[in-house]
Design a protein around this motif. Structure first.
Motif, PDB file in Angstrom:
ATOM      1  N   ARG A 182      -7.739   4.699 -38.371  1.00  0.00           N
ATOM      2  CA  ARG A 182      -7.457   5.688 -37.325  1.00  0.00           C
ATOM      3  C   ARG A 182      -5.966   5.999 -37.272  1.00  0.00           C
ATOM      4  O   ARG A 182      -5.565   7.144 -37.041  1.00  0.00           O
ATOM      5  CB  ARG A 182      -7.938   5.152 -35.968  1.00  0.00           C
ATOM      6  N   ASN A 183      -5.147   4.999 -37.507  1.00  0.00           N
ATOM      7  CA  ASN A 183      -3.699   5.210 -37.513  1.00  0.00           C
ATOM      8  C   ASN A 183      -3.278   6.168 -38.625  1.00  0.00           C
ATOM      9  O   ASN A 183      -2.382   6.996 -38.432  1.00  0.00           O
ATOM     10  CB  ASN A 183      -2.981   3.861 -37.679  1.00  0.00           C
ATOM     11  N   LEU A 184      -3.925   6.063 -39.788  1.00  0.00           N
ATOM     12  CA  LEU A 184      -3.603   6.973 -40.880  1.00  0.00           C
ATOM     13  C   LEU A 184      -3.888   8.424 -40.503  1.00  0.00           C
ATOM     14  O   LEU A 184      -3.170   9.340 -40.917  1.00  0.00           O
ATOM     15  CB  LEU A 184      -4.410   6.611 -42.130  1.00  0.00           C
ATOM     16  N   LEU A 185      -4.924   8.639 -39.701  1.00  0.00           N
ATOM     17  CA  LEU A 185      -5.317   9.997 -39.323  1.00  0.00           C
ATOM     18  C   LEU A 185      -4.573  10.517 -38.100  1.00  0.00           C
ATOM     19  O   LEU A 185      -4.659  11.698 -37.773  1.00  0.00           O
ATOM     20  CB  LEU A 185      -6.828  10.035 -39.053  1.00  0.00           C
ATOM     21  N   SER A 186      -3.838   9.637 -37.434  1.00  0.00           N
ATOM     22  CA  SER A 186      -3.175  10.013 -36.188  1.00  0.00           C
ATOM     23  C   SER A 186      -1.878  10.781 -36.445  1.00  0.00           C
ATOM     24  O   SER A 186      -1.110  10.451 -37.356  1.00  0.00           O
ATOM     25  CB  SER A 186      -2.874   8.755 -35.359  1.00  0.00           C
ATOM     26  N   LYS A 187      -1.623  11.779 -35.623  1.00  0.00           N
ATOM     27  CA  LYS A 187      -0.345  12.494 -35.702  1.00  0.00           C
ATOM     28  C   LYS A 187       0.811  11.616 -35.245  1.00  0.00           C
ATOM     29  O   LYS A 187       1.967  11.889 -35.561  1.00  0.00           O
ATOM     30  CB  LYS A 187      -0.411  13.764 -34.845  1.00  0.00           C
ATOM     31  N   ARG A 188       0.477  10.564 -34.491  1.00  0.00           N
ATOM     32  CA  ARG A 188       1.501   9.611 -34.049  1.00  0.00           C
ATOM     33  C   ARG A 188       1.403   8.322 -34.862  1.00  0.00           C
ATOM     34  O   ARG A 188       1.437   7.215 -34.325  1.00  0.00           O
ATOM     35  CB  ARG A 188       1.330   9.313 -32.563  1.00  0.00           C
ATOM     36  N   GLN A 189       1.283   8.472 -36.146  1.00  0.00           N
ATOM     37  CA  GLN A 189       1.125   7.338 -37.050  1.00  0.00           C
ATOM     38  C   GLN A 189       2.218   6.297 -36.838  1.00  0.00           C
ATOM     39  O   GLN A 189       3.405   6.602 -36.827  1.00  0.00           O
ATOM     40  CB  GLN A 189       1.152   7.827 -38.498  1.00  0.00           C
ATOM     41  N   ALA A 190       1.795   5.046 -36.641  1.00  0.00           N
ATOM     42  CA  ALA A 190       2.734   3.931 -36.508  1.00  0.00           C
ATOM     43  C   ALA A 190       3.025   3.342 -37.873  1.00  0.00           C
ATOM     44  O   ALA A 190       2.184   3.348 -38.774  1.00  0.00           O
ATOM     45  CB  ALA A 190       2.154   2.863 -35.589  1.00  0.00           C
ATOM     46  N   MET A 191       4.219   2.814 -38.026  1.00  0.00           N
ATOM     47  CA  MET A 191       4.641   2.250 -39.305  1.00  0.00           C
ATOM     48  C   MET A 191       4.723   0.728 -39.195  1.00  0.00           C
ATOM     49  O   MET A 191       5.329   0.194 -38.271  1.00  0.00           O
ATOM     50  CB  MET A 191       6.012   2.829 -39.694  1.00  0.00           C
ATOM     51  N   ASN A 192       4.079   0.025 -40.125  1.00  0.00           N
ATOM     52  CA  ASN A 192       4.150  -1.437 -40.194  1.00  0.00           C
ATOM     53  C   ASN A 192       3.746  -2.099 -38.879  1.00  0.00           C
ATOM     54  O   ASN A 192       4.560  -2.702 -38.186  1.00  0.00           O
ATOM     55  CB  ASN A 192       5.568  -1.884 -40.600  1.00  0.00           C
ATOM     56  N   ARG A 193       2.472  -1.969 -38.565  1.00  0.00           N
ATOM     57  CA  ARG A 193       1.945  -2.539 -37.315  1.00  0.00           C
ATOM     58  C   ARG A 193       0.816  -3.516 -37.624  1.00  0.00           C
ATOM     59  O   ARG A 193      -0.048  -3.243 -38.453  1.00  0.00           O
ATOM     60  CB  ARG A 193       1.436  -1.441 -36.393  1.00  0.00           C
ATOM     61  N   SER A 194       0.829  -4.655 -36.917  1.00  0.00           N
ATOM     62  CA  SER A 194      -0.280  -5.607 -36.973  1.00  0.00           C
ATOM     63  C   SER A 194      -1.142  -5.417 -35.729  1.00  0.00           C
ATOM     64  O   SER A 194      -0.621  -5.192 -34.639  1.00  0.00           O
ATOM     65  CB  SER A 194       0.246  -7.048 -37.018  1.00  0.00           C
ATOM     66  N   TYR A 195      -2.459  -5.523 -35.901  1.00  0.00           N
ATOM     67  CA  TYR A 195      -3.376  -5.299 -34.799  1.00  0.00           C
ATOM     68  C   TYR A 195      -4.006  -6.590 -34.275  1.00  0.00           C
ATOM     69  O   TYR A 195      -4.769  -6.565 -33.318  1.00  0.00           O
ATOM     70  CB  TYR A 195      -4.476  -4.333 -35.238  1.00  0.00           C
ATOM     71  N   ASP A 196      -3.704  -7.687 -34.931  1.00  0.00           N
ATOM     72  CA  ASP A 196      -4.200  -8.981 -34.456  1.00  0.00           C
ATOM     73  C   ASP A 196      -3.193 -10.042 -34.858  1.00  0.00           C
ATOM     74  O   ASP A 196      -2.385  -9.854 -35.772  1.00  0.00           O
ATOM     75  CB  ASP A 196      -5.580  -9.294 -35.043  1.00  0.00           C
ATOM     76  N   SER A 197      -3.233 -11.171 -34.171  1.00  0.00           N
ATOM     77  CA  SER A 197      -2.223 -12.206 -34.392  1.00  0.00           C
ATOM     78  C   SER A 197      -2.404 -12.958 -35.709  1.00  0.00           C
ATOM     79  O   SER A 197      -1.519 -13.726 -36.100  1.00  0.00           O
ATOM     80  CB  SER A 197      -2.255 -13.208 -33.230  1.00  0.00           C
ATOM     81  N   LEU A 198      -3.515 -12.716 -36.412  1.00  0.00           N
ATOM     82  CA  LEU A 198      -3.715 -13.313 -37.735  1.00  0.00           C
ATOM     83  C   LEU A 198      -3.295 -12.365 -38.851  1.00  0.00           C
ATOM     84  O   LEU A 198      -3.332 -12.736 -40.026  1.00  0.00           O
ATOM     85  CB  LEU A 198      -5.183 -13.719 -37.919  1.00  0.00           C
ATOM     86  N   HIS A 199      -2.939 -11.140 -38.504  1.00  0.00           N
ATOM     87  CA  HIS A 199      -2.445 -10.141 -39.473  1.00  0.00           C
ATOM     88  C   HIS A 199      -3.444  -9.915 -40.603  1.00  0.00           C
ATOM     89  O   HIS A 199      -3.067  -9.842 -41.781  1.00  0.00           O
ATOM     90  CB  HIS A 199      -1.097 -10.582 -40.054  1.00  0.00           C
ATOM     91  N   LEU A 200      -4.717  -9.751 -40.258  1.00  0.00           N
ATOM     92  CA  LEU A 200      -5.760  -9.634 -41.281  1.00  0.00           C
ATOM     93  C   LEU A 200      -5.834  -8.238 -41.889  1.00  0.00           C
ATOM     94  O   LEU A 200      -6.042  -8.091 -43.091  1.00  0.00           O
ATOM     95  CB  LEU A 200      -7.118 -10.017 -40.687  1.00  0.00           C
ATOM     96  N   VAL A 201      -5.706  -7.195 -41.060  1.00  0.00           N
ATOM     97  CA  VAL A 201      -5.735  -5.812 -41.556  1.00  0.00           C
ATOM     98  C   VAL A 201      -4.650  -5.046 -40.799  1.00  0.00           C
ATOM     99  O   VAL A 201      -4.704  -4.947 -39.576  1.00  0.00           O
ATOM    100  CB  VAL A 201      -7.106  -5.147 -41.329  1.00  0.00           C
ATOM    101  N   ASN A 202      -3.690  -4.487 -41.533  1.00  0.00           N
ATOM    102  CA  ASN A 202      -2.490  -3.938 -40.901  1.00  0.00           C
ATOM    103  C   ASN A 202      -2.207  -2.513 -41.370  1.00  0.00           C
ATOM    104  O   ASN A 202      -2.808  -2.019 -42.321  1.00  0.00           O
ATOM    105  CB  ASN A 202      -1.285  -4.831 -41.243  1.00  0.00           C
ATOM    106  N   SER A 203      -1.245  -1.880 -40.700  1.00  0.00           N
ATOM    107  CA  SER A 203      -0.764  -0.558 -41.109  1.00  0.00           C
ATOM    108  C   SER A 203       0.594  -0.710 -41.777  1.00  0.00           C
ATOM    109  O   SER A 203       1.396  -1.569 -41.391  1.00  0.00           O
ATOM    110  CB  SER A 203      -0.640   0.377 -39.901  1.00  0.00           C
ATOM    111  N   TYR A 204       0.853   0.176 -42.743  1.00  0.00           N
ATOM    112  CA  TYR A 204       2.092   0.077 -43.505  1.00  0.00           C
ATOM    113  C   TYR A 204       2.746   1.453 -43.624  1.00  0.00           C
ATOM    114  O   TYR A 204       2.139   2.476 -43.364  1.00  0.00           O
ATOM    115  CB  TYR A 204       1.807  -0.490 -44.905  1.00  0.00           C
TER     116      TYR A 204
END
Length: 469
Positions: free
Chosen positions: A306-328
């Motif tokens: 969803r972040n990839l498709l967002s106009k407000r794309q975040a850079m280098n974000r973790s969505y959980d404290s185990l860092h299993l699937v992240n945005s870059y």
């Protein structure tokens, strides 16, 4: 031969991927072992014990919740080095499957524990990238079974997010990426230039435009080809590798480029270069575990997708404290001007107009204008990188810069080991100050006339002369 779960064609790709990933782990643990005391140790600038008291365990799980001391941290970091080195040598392929999986899991847990207490020093995208790739490596198996196809596809999904995310953040960000002019500036203003960056900067502007256009092709188009049949996917992976090697030559980006190369190699059909290598199928319990992990990671992929498709794309974000699937992503904005903090000290107790100030020299960031930038990547100079951010805005330095200055005034040995040159080898300075300069690469003529790689101009005072109270 490809079966529903495993594929013999990727035996070489898995071997290369796992050993190269272990080499990146080795660099990461070595970086932690050699730098932690000054940064996050008990007497560091941002001590781990203070952090653990402030932050709930659910937000930052770590084995250091059980116990923290500098000696224990050193044990964890050096243990990570030893385990990584053994994996580079192929130890996992000589062990039973379940033991090899446990080995990779321990490595991931140790580094997760470090990242989750590392605070701002570990707030870089390549930390979470290493953790995400390291978690997937647990479920790749070893030479006792066929490489699991599902995990290989998850590695391609990770590489897709790294490359496509970086491409989107550029196109959505700075206008210079759309008009192909960002590389007029980037080689000069990047966080830590390398020994060839001066030469890259002085390439013709037409070459810079080709660089930028090629970057868009590789990051916005090529990632989709990673999911195409072979040999197309292998060609796409090769293009990613070539682009990353160009970045390796042009600057210092820690292990980001090398880890991206490692991920790309996992998409290469090893049978194209090494022929077949028949391996037995996986046991049922392993297939069940891989299916469960795949389902979990696909569910967790919702937010990064969803972040990839967002106009407000975040850079280098973790969505959980185990860092299993992240945005870059990287360099959505490119600076036009390079600012550098120059830290100076004096041993004079009373300051006057003629006071002599001497500069501290950092290992990687520009300082002495006649010193050629060095190559340090994949090793990560954490203090040097944070100094680059501090020059952009004092807000980036609010938590650690004054503690850094205090340790210079105390002559702290662990802090001084992070520097290239200490101008006060006999006793600490009486005062320390920081000044902001504009740096630019010299022209070819300036380089011949002065021998300098940089030209600098004073901008303003960053920190007034400070002494121990």
């Amino acid at each position: 031969m490809m079966e529903w779960f495993g594929d013999d064609a990727y035996w070489l790709s898995r071997l290369v991927f796992q050993r190269a990933l272990a080499a990146v782990y080795l660099v990461a643990f070595l970086t932690a072992a050699l730098q932690f005391r000054a940064l996050i140790g008990e007497r560091g600038m941002l001590p781990v014990p203070d952090f653990l008291r402030r932050v709930p365990a659910k937000d930052s799980p770590s084995i250091f919740r059980l116990h923290y001391s500098d000696r224990f941290f050193a044990l964890v970091a050096w243990t990570g080095c030893l385990l990584s080195a053994a994996l580079v040598a192929g130890a996992a392929d000589r062990l039973p499957l379940v033991v090899a999986m446990a080995w990779w899991a321990v490595l991931w847990l140790l580094y997760l524990s470090i990242v989750n207490v590392g605070q701002t020093w570990y707030g870089f995208g390549w930390e979470t990238l290493l953790l995400e790739a390291g978690f997937l490596a647990v479920f790749l198996g070893n030479e006792h079974i066929q490489p699991p196809v599902l995990v290989l596809w998850l590695l391609r999904w990770l590489l897709f997010r790294v490359e496509f995310g970086a491409g989107l953040i550029k196109i959505r960000g700075d206008l210079c990426w759309r008009n192909l002019t960002c590389l007029y500036f980037h080689h000069e203003t990047q966080p830590m230039p390398g020994p060839l960056s001066w030469y890259f900067h002085h390439l013709p502007k037409a070459a810079h435009r080709v660089e930028a256009a090629a970057n868009h092709v590789v990051q916005l188009g090529v990632p989709f080809l990673l999911f195409a049949p072979q040999p197309v996917a292998s060609v796409a992976a090769g293009l990613v590798v070539a682009t990353q090697l160009w970045l390796v030559l042009s600057g210092n980006f820690s292990w980001l480029n090398w880890l991206t190369i490692v991920l790309a190699l996992s998409a290469v059909d090893g049978s194209l270069v090494a022929g077949g290598h028949a391996l037995p199928g996986a046991p049922l319990w392993f297939e069940i575990v891989v299916l469960a992990v795949t389902a979990l990671l696909l569910v967790l992929s919702y937010r990064p997708a969803r972040n990839l498709l967002s106009k407000r794309q975040a850079m280098n974000r973790s969505y959980d404290s185990l860092h299993l699937v992240n945005s870059y992503g990287a360099f959505g904005t490119v600076g036009r001007v390079r600012l550098e903090l120059v830290v100076e000290g004096t041993d004079e107790r009373t300051l006057k107009e003629g006071t002599v100030w001497r500069e501290y020299e950092f290992k990687g960031k520009p300082g002495d204008v006649r010193r050629l930038p060095r190559q340090f990547a994949p090793y990560h100079l954490r203090l040097d990188w944070l100094m680059w951010f501090a020059a952009l805005s004092p807000a980036y330095a609010r938590s650690w810069f004054l503690p850094f200055v205090e340790r210079l005034l105390e002559g702290d040995r662990d802090t001084l080991r992070l520097l290239h040159r200490n101008p006060f080898p006999d006793r600490p300075p009486a005062h320390v100050r920081a000044r902001l300069y504009r740096y630019r690469f010299t022209t070819g003529r300036e380089r011949r006339d002065t021998g300098a790689w940089w030209h600098r101009t004073f901008v303003r005072e960053f920190l007034a002369p400070t002494r121990l109270s």
